[in-house]
Structure formats: structure tokens, C-alpha cells
Write an enzyme that holds these catalytic residues in place. Structure first.
Site, PDB file in Angstrom:
ATOM      1  N   GLY A 183      29.567  43.896  32.589  1.00 13.42           N
ATOM      2  CA  GLY A 183      28.898  43.899  31.246  1.00 13.42           C
ATOM      3  C   GLY A 183      27.565  44.852  31.418  1.00 13.42           C
ATOM      4  N   ASP A 213      45.514  57.567  37.365  1.00 15.80           N
ATOM      5  CA  ASP A 213      44.659  57.152  36.597  1.00 15.80           C
ATOM      6  C   ASP A 213      45.266  55.483  36.315  1.00 15.80           C
ATOM      7  OD1 ASP A 213      42.140  56.635  35.102  1.00 15.80           O
ATOM      8  OD2 ASP A 213      42.668  58.369  33.757  1.00 15.80           O
ATOM      9  N   ASP A 214      44.305  54.703  35.918  1.00 14.26           N
ATOM     10  CA  ASP A 214      44.551  53.243  35.726  1.00 14.26           C
ATOM     11  C   ASP A 214      45.171  52.786  34.465  1.00 14.26           C
ATOM     12  OD1 ASP A 214      42.358  52.827  34.182  1.00 14.26           O
ATOM     13  OD2 ASP A 214      41.199  52.958  36.236  1.00 14.26           O
ATOM     14  N   CYS A 248      48.678  36.261  33.306  1.00 16.28           N
ATOM     15  CA  CYS A 248      48.852  36.692  31.803  1.00 16.28           C
ATOM     16  C   CYS A 248      49.045  38.216  31.641  1.00 16.28           C
ATOM     17  CB  CYS A 248      47.445  36.486  30.945  1.00 16.28           C
ATOM     18  SG  CYS A 248      47.329  37.053  29.388  1.00 16.28           S
ATOM     19  N   CYS A 262      32.181  39.802  30.094  1.00 19.52           N
ATOM     20  CA  CYS A 262      30.719  39.411  30.753  1.00 19.52           C
ATOM     21  C   CYS A 262      31.011  39.173  32.411  1.00 19.52           C
ATOM     22  CB  CYS A 262      30.293  38.027  30.195  1.00 19.52           C
ATOM     23  SG  CYS A 262      30.299  38.175  28.327  1.00 19.52           S
ATOM     24  N   CYS A 319      43.716  42.135  23.379  1.00 22.21           N
ATOM     25  CA  CYS A 319      43.394  40.959  24.451  1.00 22.21           C
ATOM     26  C   CYS A 319      42.592  39.875  23.493  1.00 22.21           C
ATOM     27  CB  CYS A 319      42.680  41.466  25.445  1.00 22.21           C
ATOM     28  SG  CYS A 319      42.199  40.015  26.466  1.00 22.21           S
ATOM     29  N   CYS A 323      48.530  41.948  27.117  1.00 23.94           N
ATOM     30  CA  CYS A 323      48.520  43.231  26.520  1.00 23.94           C
ATOM     31  C   CYS A 323      49.317  44.428  26.580  1.00 23.94           C
ATOM     32  CB  CYS A 323      46.921  43.707  26.837  1.00 23.94           C
ATOM     33  SG  CYS A 323      46.828  43.630  28.668  1.00 23.94           S
ATOM     34  N   ASN A 357      31.658  33.695  30.169  1.00 23.99           N
ATOM     35  CA  ASN A 357      32.620  34.830  30.304  1.00 23.99           C
ATOM     36  C   ASN A 357      33.843  34.393  29.772  1.00 23.99           C
ATOM     37  OD1 ASN A 357      34.567  36.392  33.061  1.00 23.99           O
ATOM     38  ND2 ASN A 357      33.830  37.157  31.088  1.00 23.99           N
ATOM     39  N   GLY A 358      34.376  35.216  28.955  1.00 25.78           N
ATOM     40  CA  GLY A 358      35.788  34.904  28.361  1.00 25.78           C
ATOM     41  C   GLY A 358      35.587  34.954  26.756  1.00 25.78           C
ATOM     42  N   TYR A 365      42.440  47.093  36.878  1.00 27.19           N
ATOM     43  CA  TYR A 365      41.060  47.927  36.471  1.00 27.19           C
ATOM     44  C   TYR A 365      40.016  47.151  36.497  1.00 27.19           C
ATOM     45  CZ  TYR A 365      37.735  49.992  33.228  1.00 27.19           C
ATOM     46  OH  TYR A 365      36.592  50.731  32.741  1.00 27.19           O
ATOM     47  N   SER A 416      38.294  54.547  39.690  1.00 24.43           N
ATOM     48  CA  SER A 416      39.022  53.311  39.593  1.00 24.43           C
ATOM     49  C   SER A 416      40.513  53.937  39.799  1.00 24.43           C
ATOM     50  CB  SER A 416      38.994  52.660  38.172  1.00 24.43           C
ATOM     51  OG  SER A 416      39.148  53.845  37.169  1.00 24.43           O
ATOM     52  N   CYS A 434      44.544  36.927  34.553  1.00 28.06           N
ATOM     53  CA  CYS A 434      44.552  38.116  34.043  1.00 28.06           C
ATOM     54  C   CYS A 434      45.311  39.246  34.758  1.00 28.06           C
ATOM     55  CB  CYS A 434      43.267  38.701  33.209  1.00 28.06           C
ATOM     56  SG  CYS A 434      43.086  40.176  32.703  1.00 28.06           S
TER      57      CYS A 434
HETATM   58  S1  SF4 Z   1      45.888  40.150  27.181  1.00 30.05           S
HETATM   59 FE1  SF4 Z   1      45.878  41.628  29.108  1.00 30.05          FE
HETATM   60  S2  SF4 Z   1      43.709  41.979  29.503  1.00 30.05           S
HETATM   61 FE2  SF4 Z   1      43.770  39.875  28.039  1.00 30.05          FE
HETATM   62  S3  SF4 Z   1      43.846  38.366  29.799  1.00 30.05           S
HETATM   63 FE3  SF4 Z   1      45.922  38.884  29.524  1.00 30.05          FE
HETATM   64  S4  SF4 Z   1      46.454  40.496  30.763  1.00 30.05           S
HETATM   65 FE4  SF4 Z   1      44.241  40.434  30.856  1.00 30.05          FE
END
Ligand code: SF4
Length: 477
Positions: free
Chosen positions: A39, A363-364, A451, A12, A400, A454, A113-114, A260, A301, A254
Site C-alpha cells: 500500500g 513476467d508475472d 482461492c 493494505c 477479486c 480471479c 487489510n482485505g 506477485y 517481480s 490467495c
Molecule cells: S480472487 Fe485472486 S487475487 Fe483475489 S483472493 Fe482470490 S486468488 Fe487472490
């Protein structure tokens, strides 16, 4: 190019404006327009003229949901807006935001958002506070239910002022959340203590704006003031801007926003996203050099990282793929004949540029691998003599829980295969993913303030215990 076919989806984008002398519905419309990439399933605006709140929301892109007539029917002094991406396929009108509820003080509209990770606990709390509430139990990582839950909690404290209520509710929320919400007279914004998703504050000559990305401030002519701090709660009305802290900040932004998710013209944590992506490309060239004739991006991207790769390697940069810019989201289901065109619907190779060349294609990310497989085949058919694929993020290995919808782990290509196996699977001559340390260095943000779950499976914020057990995941706190 994951956004086009198969990739991660931001859930979002949120926006809020307090500007009594402005056309706030129109400002919100343009703000949401700038956040469309966050979104694309539904869009909504809540507006207050200080007497009552009106909400208009529907399925579709911002430009499909709103037109001049609907915007004119939303006069007001303050507004919030939301663009949403469904994570479940259950993309129905009821899930569109902002949500609205009547409270003892009047109306409450809220946009989120989240993704919250302690909804079980919050549902129990709501049951204690308001036993008659019937918020359905959350079964997926969809944020829809989170938003109804927070709205219900915010409405469950009798006649306590909303600002006091928020200071009770916000510290109990766990996970990623950027909220904009409003009563008839006051705009509010809050960001989770880890600041996982971006949220910024901007200034108009006669008002204030909050938005998911700085690009949304630019489009409405607001100047950037600062980020909403992790753990901060803002209130804006006739009395001005008030700020309170509901939790100590523990930043864990994040990292995928830089790779991306965010727009290239956005700045997060003091770092411009485009420049960061160029640095990622340079680092990628350092980590995975190759003898080649031309570096081409997978547009759009992959473009900044391809520029960086060309700069870092000294190999010329060129445009080898043309994107069909207007094949975006459409509600017209493609026929089988059109579907079979696959990647060609979105990208067309420039034969004159790539024929006989040894290509580096940047590519990303690779999610399932289908896109890159089709891409490599298409480039070879167009005459490329070699195709070397370079990816500006490490392999996505883990789900994620903080608001990004990747494919399920079973669908992801990386967890099951080695890099060499993925290279063979997509038919490339070589494949290189940037390392997690290289990526982190390119962001100029310390690793312990990010973070990266992922990519490394180390989750900085509690995730639902059942999921953690199921996937054998680590939560680092
Ligand atoms: S898990 Fe990956 S996509 Fe999700 S918040 Fe952490 S770094 Fe971002």
C-alpha cells in the site's frame, strides 16, 4: 511488472506491536517500511502509552509520512500501523488508517487489510445496534468503509468488554480480513476463517509482533512464531498472549500472493515465496518450452520465475533489462513529454546483452497488455531477433472481491481474447501462460486450500449477491 504501470494492487499492509520497553512507534515504522509494497497511498501509526491513544497518519509513502520528529512525538508501549492503497482514486486523508473512535471503555484504533463482502448486512446490523450511527453505505469495493463499519460495530455494545464484543462481531464478518486493533492497554489481531490474506505472529525478546508478512518480522528483529490461524482472535497485554477461535478454519489462501503480491523473502503457509516463484518458472519451462538463447526477467517481480525457467529449460539466464529503481511512486505528476516515455521511464534494455538474441521474457501477469506491448517493441528496437513471452500466472479473467484491485473486467485483456490473439496484440513471437494446475502444484498447497477465483471464477467465500448475479459468478462453499 504490473505494479509499475497498470497492475493488481494489494490494498493494505497491517502491523501491530506490544513491547512496553521498546520504541514501538519506530518498530512500527520499520514494519510498515517492509510492507510498503502492500500500500503506497497513505500510512499511519496509532500508539498508546497505556493512558491514551495517539494516531498519526497522512498521505504518502511511509518514509514521506514519518520522520524522526514525528516518531519521537509518539511514545508508547503498544502500537498498530497501516499502509494503504486506494482502490477508488478517492485517496484522501480521511481514508487513511488506523481509524480511531472513543468507546465507553476508552479509545479504539483499528487497521484492516482485505475486503468484506457482506457490508449491506453489517450496515443493517449497525443500524439496529446504534440507530444514530451514520456510516455511509458502501458503494465500491474500497475497504475504507469496511474499516469504519467494523470500528463502529465494535463500539456499539455499551460497556461490554472489547474482547467479548470482538467475539460477537468477528463471526459476523464475511470476506477477507486481517485486523490489528488496540485499546490503551491491549493489542488485538484477527484473521478471517479462510485466511485469504496472510497474517503472522512474531516474538521479540520483550514483546510480540503481528504483521501481514514475515518480512516485516525480520526487519524489526522478531522471530517467527506462527501464522495467526484462520478464524483466530489474539489479545496481547500485560497478562501475556491469549488466543480464542471465533470460527472454524476453512483455509483458502490467495494464490496470487505467491505469484506477485507478497515479497519474495516472505513465507506464507510454510512456503517461501521466492522458492515458490522459482518452481513456477520451472513448471512454465516444462509447459511452454521454446528454442531460445537467453531467458531474461521483467524486473523485479519476474526475476525468480525467470531463474526457474532458465533452470528448467537449460537456456542461460541473463539480465536484459535494467530497472530504474528510484522511479517509484511520486506525487509529482509527469509531464506529457515524460509520460510518452512510458515503459522507458522504468526499464532500460541492455543492448549489448540482447542484440541478435532469441529471448524468453518472463513476467508475472498481463493485465491490460499495454506494458507487454511496449516491452516487446522496446526489446526488438534494442536488437532482439525473437521475443517469446512467458507469464507465471494464468490469464486473469475475473475480479477479486477479497482485497485486490485488478483492472475492471472490461479493461482486462484476457476475458476478450484467446492466448493467440493476445500474443498478436502484444507483438510477441510466442506467448505462454502457466496453467492453473501447474501454478497450484508449484505452491505445494492443495488446490482446495487456495482461492484461485480471479483465474477460474470459483469464489470460495460469499460475494455481494448483486455482483454475483451481474457477472454470473459461482460461489463454491
Ligand atoms: S480472487 Fe485472486 S487475487 Fe483475489 S483472493 Fe482470490 S486468488 Fe487472490
Amino acid at each position: 511488472m504490473p505494479n509499475d504501470f497498470e497492475g493488481p494492487k494489494e490494498e493494505c499492509g497491517v502491523f501491530g506491536v506490544w513491547a512496553p520497553e521498546e520504541d514501538v512507534a519506530q518498530l512500527t515504522f520499520y514494519g510498515l517500511f517492509a510492507l510498503q509494497h502492500r500500500g503506497q497511498e497513505s500510512a499511519g501509526i496509532a500508539v498508546s502509552n497505556e493512558q491514551r491513544i495517539m494516531v498519526y497518519k497522512d498521505m504518502g509513502l511511509v518514509s514521506q509520512v514519518f520522520n524522526e520528529a514525528t516518531l519521537r512525538s509518539l511514545p508508547g508501549r503498544l502500537a498498530i500501523g497501516h499502509t494503504r492503497y486506494s482502490t477508488t482514486g478517492a485517496s484522501v486523508w480521511n481514508n487513511a488508517q488506523p481509524t480511531f473512535r472513543a468507546t465507553q471503555h476508552g479509545g479504539l484504533a483499528l487497521a484492516h487489510n482485505g475486503n468484506l463482502t457482506n457490508t449491506d448486512e453489517l450496515e443493517d446490523w449497525l443500524a439496529e445496534l446504534a440507530p444514530s450511527e451514520k456510516v455511509p453505505r458502501k458503494k465500491t469495493m474500497d475497504s475504507t468503509n469496511d474499516t469504519s463499519l467494523v470500528t463502529a460495530l465494535m463500539s456499539s455494545f455499551g460497556d461490554l468488554p472489547l474482547e467479548d464484543v470482538a467475539l460477537r462481531v468477528l463471526p459476523r464478518l464475511v470476506g477477507a480480513f486481517c485486523l490489528t486493533f488496540m485499546t490503551e492497554t491491549t493489542l488485538y489481531a484477527a484473521r478471517d476463517p479462510q485466511g485469504i490474506r496472510p497474517l503472522v505472529l512474531g516474538r521479540l525478546s520483550n514483546g510480540w509482533v503481528v504483521a501481514s508478512e514475515t518480512a516485516a518480522l525480520d526487519i524489526v528483529g522478531a522471530s517467527f512464531v506462527r501464522e495467526v490461524e484462520p478464524g483466530e482472535f489474539l489479545a496481547i497485554d500485560e497478562r501475556g498472549l491469549r488466543t480464542q477461535r471465533f470460527a472454524e478454519p476453512e483455509p483458502k489462501g490467495c494464490i496470487f500472493e505467491y505469484v506477485y503480491l507478497a515479497r519474495p523473502d516472505t513465507t506464507i503457509g510454510g512456503q517461501n515465496v521466492h522458492s515458490t516463484r522459482v518452481r513456477i518458472g520451472r513448471k512454465l519451462a516444462e509447459e511452454f518450452p521454446v528454442d531460445a538463447d537467453l531467458v531474461i526477467p521483467v524486473p523485479e517481480s519476474g526475476t525468480p520465475s525467470a531463474i526457474g525457467y532458465a533452470q528448467g529449460s537449460g537456456i542461460p539466464y541473463g539480465q536484459g533489462l535494467v530497472k530504474n529503481a528510484y522511479v517509484g511512486r511520486t506525487f509529482i505528476q509527469p509531464s506529457q513529454t515524460i509520460r510518452q516515455l512510458g515503459i522507458r521511464l522504468k526499464l532500460n534494455p541492455l543492448r549489448e546483452v540482447i542484440e541478435g538474441k532469441r529471448l524468453v521474457v518472463v513476467d508475472d501477469s498481463i493485465v491490460r497488455g499495454n506494458t507487454q506491448r511496449a516491452l516487446v517493441r522496446m526489446l526488438r528496437e534494442a536488437g532482439a531477433s525473437q521475443v517469446h513471452v512467458r507469464i507465471s500466472s494464468p490469464p486473469v479473467q475475473w475480479p477479486c472481491f477479497y482485497g485486490i484491485d485488478f483492472a475492471t473486467r472490461a479493461e482486462l485483456i484476457a476475458p476478450g481474447l484467446s492466448v493467440d490473439e493476445i500474443c498478436t496484440s502484444i507483438g510477441a513471437d510466442s506467448l505462454g501462460y502457466i496453467s492453473i494446475d501447474g501454478l497450484t502444484e508449484a505452491t505445494h498447497i492443495p488446490a482446495d486450500s487456495l482461492c484461485r477465483a480471479c483465474f477460474d471464477g470459483r469464489y470460495p467465500v460469499a460475494i455481494p449477491p448483486a455482483q454475483a448475479k451481474l457477472l454470473n459468478l459461482e460461489v463454491v462453499k
